[in-house]
Motif scaffolding. Structure first.
Motif, PDB file in Angstrom:
ATOM      1  N   VAL A  64      -6.658  41.729  79.052  1.00 13.75           N
ATOM      2  CA  VAL A  64      -6.704  40.273  79.022  1.00 13.75           C
ATOM      3  C   VAL A  64      -5.575  39.912  78.016  1.00 13.75           C
ATOM      4  O   VAL A  64      -6.212  39.863  76.890  1.00 13.75           O
ATOM      5  CB  VAL A  64      -7.689  39.730  79.050  1.00 13.75           C
ATOM      6  N   HIS A  65      -5.318  38.999  78.314  1.00 16.26           N
ATOM      7  CA  HIS A  65      -3.631  37.784  77.765  1.00 16.26           C
ATOM      8  C   HIS A  65      -4.584  36.665  78.153  1.00 16.26           C
ATOM      9  O   HIS A  65      -4.619  36.331  79.352  1.00 16.26           O
ATOM     10  CB  HIS A  65      -2.950  37.660  78.221  1.00 16.26           C
ATOM     11  N   SER A  66      -5.195  35.800  77.254  1.00 20.57           N
ATOM     12  CA  SER A  66      -5.679  34.468  77.532  1.00 20.57           C
ATOM     13  C   SER A  66      -3.857  33.076  77.513  1.00 20.57           C
ATOM     14  O   SER A  66      -3.296  33.338  76.161  1.00 20.57           O
ATOM     15  CB  SER A  66      -6.095  33.645  76.859  1.00 20.57           C
ATOM     16  N   LEU A 111      -4.190  30.171  77.511  1.00 19.51           N
ATOM     17  CA  LEU A 111      -4.504  29.284  76.777  1.00 19.51           C
ATOM     18  C   LEU A 111      -4.757  27.791  77.580  1.00 19.51           C
ATOM     19  O   LEU A 111      -4.856  26.995  77.221  1.00 19.51           O
ATOM     20  CB  LEU A 111      -3.650  28.682  75.363  1.00 19.51           C
ATOM     21  N   THR A 112      -4.678  28.148  79.120  1.00 17.78           N
ATOM     22  CA  THR A 112      -4.483  26.777  79.574  1.00 17.78           C
ATOM     23  C   THR A 112      -5.693  27.294  80.950  1.00 17.78           C
ATOM     24  O   THR A 112      -6.179  26.186  81.666  1.00 17.78           O
ATOM     25  CB  THR A 112      -3.641  27.249  80.628  1.00 17.78           C
ATOM     26  N   ARG A 113      -6.711  27.886  79.883  1.00 14.61           N
ATOM     27  CA  ARG A 113      -8.242  28.237  80.479  1.00 14.61           C
ATOM     28  C   ARG A 113      -8.717  29.126  80.056  1.00 14.61           C
ATOM     29  O   ARG A 113      -8.361  29.737  79.177  1.00 14.61           O
ATOM     30  CB  ARG A 113      -8.256  28.594  82.066  1.00 14.61           C
ATOM     31  N   PRO A 114     -10.390  28.698  79.944  1.00 14.73           N
ATOM     32  CA  PRO A 114     -11.105  28.965  79.209  1.00 14.73           C
ATOM     33  C   PRO A 114     -10.810  30.715  79.505  1.00 14.73           C
ATOM     34  O   PRO A 114     -11.494  30.949  80.762  1.00 14.73           O
ATOM     35  CB  PRO A 114     -12.386  28.317  78.955  1.00 14.73           C
ATOM     36  N   CYS A 115     -11.452  31.334  78.199  1.00 14.15           N
ATOM     37  CA  CYS A 115     -11.301  33.028  78.226  1.00 14.15           C
ATOM     38  C   CYS A 115     -12.164  33.131  76.915  1.00 14.15           C
ATOM     39  O   CYS A 115     -11.669  33.374  75.906  1.00 14.15           O
ATOM     40  CB  CYS A 115      -9.850  33.690  78.800  1.00 14.15           C
ATOM     41  N   LEU A 116     -13.361  34.125  77.670  1.00 15.96           N
ATOM     42  CA  LEU A 116     -14.239  34.373  76.814  1.00 15.96           C
ATOM     43  C   LEU A 116     -14.939  35.973  77.045  1.00 15.96           C
ATOM     44  O   LEU A 116     -15.045  36.333  77.785  1.00 15.96           O
ATOM     45  CB  LEU A 116     -15.819  33.191  76.326  1.00 15.96           C
ATOM     46  N   LEU A 117     -14.382  36.573  75.731  1.00 17.91           N
ATOM     47  CA  LEU A 117     -14.814  37.998  75.912  1.00 17.91           C
ATOM     48  C   LEU A 117     -15.856  38.748  74.555  1.00 17.91           C
ATOM     49  O   LEU A 117     -15.948  38.108  73.840  1.00 17.91           O
ATOM     50  CB  LEU A 117     -13.146  38.918  75.252  1.00 17.91           C
TER      51      LEU A 117
END
Length: 73
Positions: free
Chosen positions: A63-65, A67-73
């Protein structure tokens, strides 16, 4: 301050007050993106490399964020 938003076919003009517009800053790309990906996969932050975690036959997803949407792992 009047701002035109990208909306529909022709945009949408809105009047704003008491706001500050923050413009993006240009950041040059990496000189060798493929090498950067290999380095990141071999030296991840906060965990072991993928080869130490996965075994032959395992299913893996990366999974690659962007940075345009929140991505919590």
């Amino acid at each position: 301050m009047q701002v035109q938003l990208a909306y529909g076919k022709h945009g949408l003009d809105v009047q704003l007050s008491g706001v500050q517009i923050i413009e993006p800053q240009h950041v040059p790309g990496l000189p060798d993106e493929i090498a950067a990906i290999h380095t990141a996969l071999q030296n991840p932050i906060g965990t072991q490399p993928l080869r130490a975690l996965a075994q032959r036959g395992d299913n893996v997803v990366i999974v690659h964020s962007d940075l345009t949407r929140p991505c919590l792992l």
